[in-house]
Motif scaffolding. Structure first.
Motif, PDB file in Angstrom:
ATOM      1  N   VAL A 326      27.012 -59.964 -48.752  1.00  0.00           N
ATOM      2  CA  VAL A 326      28.346 -59.683 -49.276  1.00  0.00           C
ATOM      3  C   VAL A 326      28.991 -60.962 -49.810  1.00  0.00           C
ATOM      4  O   VAL A 326      29.604 -60.966 -50.890  1.00  0.00           O
ATOM      5  CB  VAL A 326      29.224 -59.029 -48.189  1.00  0.00           C
ATOM      6  N   THR A 391      24.765 -48.052 -56.837  1.00  0.00           N
ATOM      7  CA  THR A 391      25.236 -49.350 -57.311  1.00  0.00           C
ATOM      8  C   THR A 391      25.647 -49.281 -58.773  1.00  0.00           C
ATOM      9  O   THR A 391      26.690 -49.817 -59.174  1.00  0.00           O
ATOM     10  CB  THR A 391      24.140 -50.419 -57.116  1.00  0.00           C
ATOM     11  N   LEU A 394      28.942 -47.281 -59.193  1.00  0.00           N
ATOM     12  CA  LEU A 394      30.092 -48.105 -58.799  1.00  0.00           C
ATOM     13  C   LEU A 394      30.411 -49.128 -59.880  1.00  0.00           C
ATOM     14  O   LEU A 394      31.585 -49.362 -60.215  1.00  0.00           O
ATOM     15  CB  LEU A 394      29.797 -48.807 -57.473  1.00  0.00           C
ATOM     16  N   LYS A 407      30.451 -56.791 -57.350  1.00  0.00           N
ATOM     17  CA  LYS A 407      31.296 -56.034 -56.423  1.00  0.00           C
ATOM     18  C   LYS A 407      30.608 -54.743 -56.001  1.00  0.00           C
ATOM     19  O   LYS A 407      30.703 -54.326 -54.834  1.00  0.00           O
ATOM     20  CB  LYS A 407      32.634 -55.734 -57.087  1.00  0.00           C
ATOM     21  N   VAL A 411      29.726 -53.652 -52.027  1.00  0.00           N
ATOM     22  CA  VAL A 411      30.119 -52.403 -51.376  1.00  0.00           C
ATOM     23  C   VAL A 411      28.894 -51.643 -50.871  1.00  0.00           C
ATOM     24  O   VAL A 411      28.863 -51.154 -49.737  1.00  0.00           O
ATOM     25  CB  VAL A 411      30.932 -51.528 -52.358  1.00  0.00           C
ATOM     26  N   THR A 412      27.861 -51.552 -51.699  1.00  0.00           N
ATOM     27  CA  THR A 412      26.641 -50.855 -51.299  1.00  0.00           C
ATOM     28  C   THR A 412      26.038 -51.472 -50.040  1.00  0.00           C
ATOM     29  O   THR A 412      25.649 -50.765 -49.103  1.00  0.00           O
ATOM     30  CB  THR A 412      25.609 -50.901 -52.444  1.00  0.00           C
ATOM     31  N   ALA A 414      27.515 -53.433 -47.695  1.00  0.00           N
ATOM     32  CA  ALA A 414      28.370 -53.295 -46.512  1.00  0.00           C
ATOM     33  C   ALA A 414      28.245 -51.901 -45.900  1.00  0.00           C
ATOM     34  O   ALA A 414      28.120 -51.754 -44.672  1.00  0.00           O
ATOM     35  CB  ALA A 414      29.824 -53.590 -46.891  1.00  0.00           C
ATOM     36  N   LEU A 415      28.265 -50.870 -46.735  1.00  0.00           N
ATOM     37  CA  LEU A 415      28.133 -49.503 -46.234  1.00  0.00           C
ATOM     38  C   LEU A 415      26.764 -49.278 -45.591  1.00  0.00           C
ATOM     39  O   LEU A 415      26.654 -48.662 -44.520  1.00  0.00           O
ATOM     40  CB  LEU A 415      28.343 -48.508 -47.377  1.00  0.00           C
TER      41      LEU A 415
END
Length: 456
Positions: A326, A391, A394, A407, A411-412, A414-415
């Motif tokens: 991240v 990805t 997004l 970004k 996000v991908t 972290a989830l």
């Protein structure tokens, strides 16, 4: 471990030769699978595609056929020659990769990518089944880690060598016999695909089919399909969280493998050759070292009585890789982004060989092919069916287009890592109990969900 395992004086050198051949096959599978990640922008430019359309080539085109063919190959592995399955698979995916460079049009390329998925569906079920027949339990962590090094070596070589070949092809615009005009990205597919046929020949000529070593609960006869899926259903508290947990690992892994090169080229201005150096050194060397370290750590913990060692190491890897990736995806400084990215690769690669160890420990011998196929289907649906497209969606629709890829990757990742940590922690005790029961060892709390399921 059985009495035969205890009495065994050591592992023959030939067993290590076989696992090295499996590693080589895995390296070529990842080379053929991931070389597309370096060719995303040239393909987009030639065909006028969006990131989302390219993601379908990278993910669903491969994953759908991989899943569809994994179960027939898994059944083959449980009932017939595993060596033959591997030879056929290598030949198929090598020819399909080369075909990616010869076709014209988006849907023809999509179909060729499907062929790569068909061939690659053979390798993991066969390897997961063969390795336990060559190595006793306390040596399998390192053996499966060596096999898994094919992913890091193949992935690293795909980006390193691919970057060099792409840059060279862009400069010289080479041609192929019989073809007057060919794009540089098409030449790359042919150049990396055809050498795989030599690996298939090596495997056919030098690798022997091993005798099967059965668990204490088996009779040696292959179970029916309904019994295999009955076993999975009865042991779902152990199997489902493990498979889905590693599927979440694959989401993060394929996100950085497929979109990482585009991220560094778009946001940090690296050339294809420079991206190749980052991935080649970080993934090929650092990732390979981490895979071996994960196997050694797992074997050491198993010797100390921690039968859930592969799961514990995997949980630790999830906790390490999430902040590294991240930070890398959101970092504006190129040097720091590369350092955190390489750190994330190292942490992610710790689990490379452990997933095979877990699958082997949760399945009787005659079910390992189908269980490996189910595991491979889960991981590839998540990793290649979800990660590239999620990805890209997004990036295209939430973060403003191609320059929002960093970004979207953050996000991908972290989830995915939050899901993986939760699932592995949830299933750890049940998986440990099932593995102990299959190995004929005493368990602290009996896994009642297995007692009613015969293992034939």
């Amino acid at each position: 471990m059985t009495d035969a395992d205890s009495a065994r004086p050591g592992v023959p050198l030939y067993a290590y030769y076989v696992v090295l051949c499996l590693m080589l096959a895995s390296a070529f599978s990842f080379l053929d699978r991931l070389v597309l990640s370096l060719l995303i922008d040239p393909i987009r430019a030639d065909m006028g595609l969006t990131d989302s359309q390219v993601s379908l080539l990278a993910g669903p085109a491969f994953a759908l056929c991989y899943v569809a063919c994994a179960f027939p190959f898994g059944r083959w592995v449980d009932t017939r020659s595993r060596r033959s399955a591997i030879v056929l698979g290598i030949s198929l995916w090598s020819l399909a990769t080369a075909a990616c460079g010869l076709v014209r049009g988006y849907w023809a390329l999509f179909t060729a990518r499907m062929g790569v998925g068909v061939g690659e569906a053979s390798l993991n079920p066969a390897a997961y089944s063969m390795i336990p027949d060559y190595f006793p339990p306390h040596r399998r962590g390192l053996a499966t880690a060596i096999f898994a090094c094919g992913a890091s070596i193949g992935g690293g070589v795909a980006i390193l060598a691919g970057g060099i070949v792409v840059q060279r092809a862009m400069e010289t615009r080479p041609t192929l016999p019989g073809l007057d005009s060919i794009a540089p990205w098409q030449f790359v597919f042919v150049a990396v695909g055809l050498p795989g046929l030599l690996v298939a020949l090596l495997f056919w000529l030098t690798v022997r089919e091993p005798a099967r070593r059965f668990t204490p609960l088996e009779t040696g006869e292959a179970p029916k399909m309904c019994e295999v899926f009955g076993f999975v259903g009865a042991n779902r508290a152990a199997i489902v969280p493990m498979f889905l947990g590693f599927g979440a690992f694959a989401v993060s892994g394929y996100a950085f493998q497929l979109w990482g090169p585009a991220y560094f080229m778009r946001l940090h201005g690296l050339t294809a050759g420079e991206v190749g150096m980052v991935f080649g050194l970080g993934y090929g060397l650092g990732g390979t070292a981490a895979i071996l370290l994960g196997g050694v750590l797992s074997d050491a913990l198993v010797k100390r009585g921690r039968s859930d060692a592969p799961i514990l190491v995997s949980i630790g890897a999830a906790m390490l890789q999430a902040p590294c990736f991240v930070t890398a995806y959101l970092m504006g400084d190129t040097t720091l982004a590369i350092l955190f990215f390489v750190g994330g690769i190292f942490a992610a690669s710790l689990v490379g060989g452990l997933q095979a160890t877990i699958v082997q420990s949760l399945a009787p011998n005659r079910m390992r092919g189908l269980l490996a196929a189910l595991f491979g289907a889960t991981v590839n649906v998540a990793g290649l069916g979800i990660a590239p497209t999620l990805t890209a969606l997004l990036s295209d629709n939430v973060f403003g287009g191609p320059m929002g890829i960093g970004k979207a990757l953050a996000v991908t990742t972290a989830l995915a890592m939050a899901a993986s940590f939760t699932l592995l922690v949830t299933g750890r005790k049940s998986a440990r109990a099932l593995a102990a029961q299959l190995a004929g060892q005493p368990i602290s709390s009996p896994p009642s969900m297995t007692s009613s399921v015969p293992v034939t």
